[in-house]
Write an enzyme that holds these catalytic residues in place. Structure first.
Site, short mmCIF file in Angstrom:
data_model
loop_
_atom_site.label_atom_id
_atom_site.label_comp_id
_atom_site.label_asym_id
_atom_site.label_seq_id
_atom_site.Cartn_x
_atom_site.Cartn_y
_atom_site.Cartn_z
N CYS A 9 -50.54 -14.91 69.71
CA CYS A 9 -49.86 -15.62 70.80
C CYS A 9 -49.43 -17.03 70.35
O CYS A 9 -50.15 -17.72 69.63
CB CYS A 9 -50.78 -15.71 72.00
SG CYS A 9 -49.99 -16.45 73.43
N CYS A 36 -53.80 -22.44 74.26
CA CYS A 36 -54.93 -22.44 75.20
C CYS A 36 -56.24 -22.56 74.40
O CYS A 36 -56.57 -21.67 73.60
CB CYS A 36 -54.93 -21.16 76.04
SG CYS A 36 -53.29 -20.81 76.73
N CYS A 48 -58.83 -19.70 73.91
CA CYS A 48 -58.38 -18.31 73.73
C CYS A 48 -58.43 -17.79 72.29
O CYS A 48 -57.78 -18.33 71.40
CB CYS A 48 -56.97 -18.15 74.28
SG CYS A 48 -56.49 -16.40 74.29
N CYS A 54 -56.47 -3.41 84.77
CA CYS A 54 -55.70 -4.62 84.51
C CYS A 54 -55.26 -4.67 83.04
O CYS A 54 -56.09 -4.66 82.13
CB CYS A 54 -56.56 -5.84 84.85
SG CYS A 54 -55.69 -7.39 84.57
N CYS A 104 -52.89 -3.75 87.76
CA CYS A 104 -52.75 -5.20 87.66
C CYS A 104 -52.24 -5.52 86.26
O CYS A 104 -52.51 -4.78 85.31
CB CYS A 104 -54.13 -5.83 87.88
SG CYS A 104 -54.15 -7.62 87.67
N CYS A 119 -53.73 -12.74 91.93
CA CYS A 119 -55.05 -12.93 91.36
C CYS A 119 -54.99 -14.20 90.52
O CYS A 119 -54.26 -14.26 89.54
CB CYS A 119 -55.42 -11.73 90.49
SG CYS A 119 -56.93 -11.95 89.55
N ARG A 128 -64.21 -12.71 91.83
CA ARG A 128 -64.59 -11.88 90.68
C ARG A 128 -65.49 -12.62 89.70
O ARG A 128 -65.08 -13.65 89.15
CB ARG A 128 -63.33 -11.36 89.97
CG ARG A 128 -63.64 -10.32 88.89
CD ARG A 128 -62.40 -9.57 88.45
NE ARG A 128 -61.75 -8.97 89.59
CZ ARG A 128 -60.46 -9.11 89.88
NH1 ARG A 128 -59.68 -9.81 89.11
NH2 ARG A 128 -59.95 -8.54 90.96
#
Ligand code: SAM
Ligand code: DTB
Ligand code: SF4
Length: 328
Positions: free
Chosen positions: A53, A57, A60, A97, A129, A189, A261
């Site tokens: 990616c 972040c 991550c 998801c 999701c 979400c 969650r």
């Protein structure tokens, strides 16, 4: 207590700072008033496009710029995804998801394939999701038409702390995507992570932003940072269960109907700790031995936990089923 979107920061701060047992008691009471306690939604994650990616972040493992040893994988085939979705359903999951390590969704053949995945997983009878980065209004609409039930796009932290964690896209852009998801009629979400060196004010700030959206997100994931070697946050200390409970309870009180969650970080939590989180109002988990790229408790361990605590998995499409009953 009614559902409120006009919370002030200070009101939320007062709730957050209550003595812990008092806070838990209040959250448990609100939970009983608004939800079927003892019912926990079981969701399964699948990373359909892994690693490589472009974003920075700091938490991550999938960011290309950090050396985490993660093997990148291009977008999976629809059939492989369906096999995983069927396995998830057989194991007792009701929500599936799919995550992609993208900054944003692009209008290309990969997106067409994602739309196909959504259509096919929807046919299995799972709540579908996706979590794939930023979305335009048009893309959100197309996902909705394909049968997407929910879209996950986390705020991650407060607006103030955000720039210490991510510099390659703005908080404003996150809110914009959430608005596009809402406008397309997809269930929202959005939550965040604790344990990234943020203050209590930052945790409260994130809850404040979520609780003052025009409509509360239908689900709010509360993640404990999984500190992955090679990321800038690799040395962060694990959050205590009491910090998780404080966060979960505050979210439960200010957003009474939202699914809260208990997300990343469960692998290190004994059942007794998770029980406190359910008591404080958590009513959803990610199950299956992998989150996106990091390990998670196995289905069988979670089912043993459900049996021990007297919890039962929540059926799929519950909100719609209830709404149909009410309107018929
Ligand atoms: N690329 C998309 C995006 O950023 O929205 C979707 C996938 S991203 C991995 C989804 C969420 O997972 C992040 O927003 C973050 O809240 C959470 N997450 C990622 N790595 C994590 C970690 N190491 N510990 C806890 N949560 C994490
Ligand atoms: C969310 O809030 N947590 C999930 C889901 N939404 C996509 C992801 C957790 C990822 C943890 C790190 C990993 O396994 O890569
Ligand atoms: Fe990329 Fe999403 Fe990871 Fe950020 S959280 S680096 S956007 S995969």
């Amino acid at each position: 207590m009614s559902i409120r979107n006009n919370w002030t920061f200070q009101e939320i701060q007062e709730i957050y700072n209550k003595p812990l047992l008092e806070l838990m008691y209040e959250a448990a009471s609100v939970h009983r008033q608004y939800n079927q306690t003892g019912e926990v939604q079981v969701c399964t994650l699948l990373s359909v496009k892994t690693g490589g990616c472009t974003e920075d972040c700091a938490y991550c493992p999938q960011a290309a710029r950090y050396n985490t040893g993660l093997k990148a994988h291009k977008l999976m085939d629809v059939n492989e995804v369906l096999t995983k979705a069927n396995e998830a359903k057989e194991s007792g999951s009701t929500r599936f998801c799919m995550g992609a390590a993208w900054r944003e969704v692009r209008d290309n053949r990969d997106f067409d394939r994602v739309l196909e995945m959504v259509k096919e997983v929807n046919k299995i009878g799972l709540e579908v999701c996706c979590t794939m980065g930023m979305l335009t209004e048009d893309q959100a609409q197309k996902l909705k038409e394909a049968g997407l039930y929910a879209y996950n796009h986390n705020l991650d932290t407060s607006e103030e702390h955000y720039e210490k964690i991510i510099t390659t896209r703005t908080y404003e852009e996150r809110l914009h995507t959430i608005g596009n998801v809402r406008a397309a009629g997809i269930s929202v979400c959005s939550g965040g992570i604790i344990g990234m060196g943020e203050t209590d004010e930052a945790r409260i700030g994130m809850i404040y932003t979520l609780a003052t959206l025009p409509e509360h997100p239908e689900s709010v994931p509360v993640n404990a940072l999984v500190a992955v070697e090679g990321t800038p946050l690799e040395d962060m200390k694990r959050v205590s269960v009491f910090e998780m409970v404080r966060m979960i309870a505050t979210v439960r009180i200010v957003m009474p109907k939202t699914m809260v969650r208990l997300s990343a970080g469960r692998l290190d939590m004994p059942v007794a700790e998770q029980a406190l989180c359910f008591m404080a109002g958590a009513n959803s988990i990610f199950a299956g031995d992998k989150l996106l790229t990091t390990p998670n408790p196995s289905f069988s361990d979670d089912m043993a936990m459900f049996n021990l605590l007297g919890l039962k998995p929540r059926e799929a499409f519950k909100k719609e089923a209830i709404e149909k009953l009410v309107t018929s």
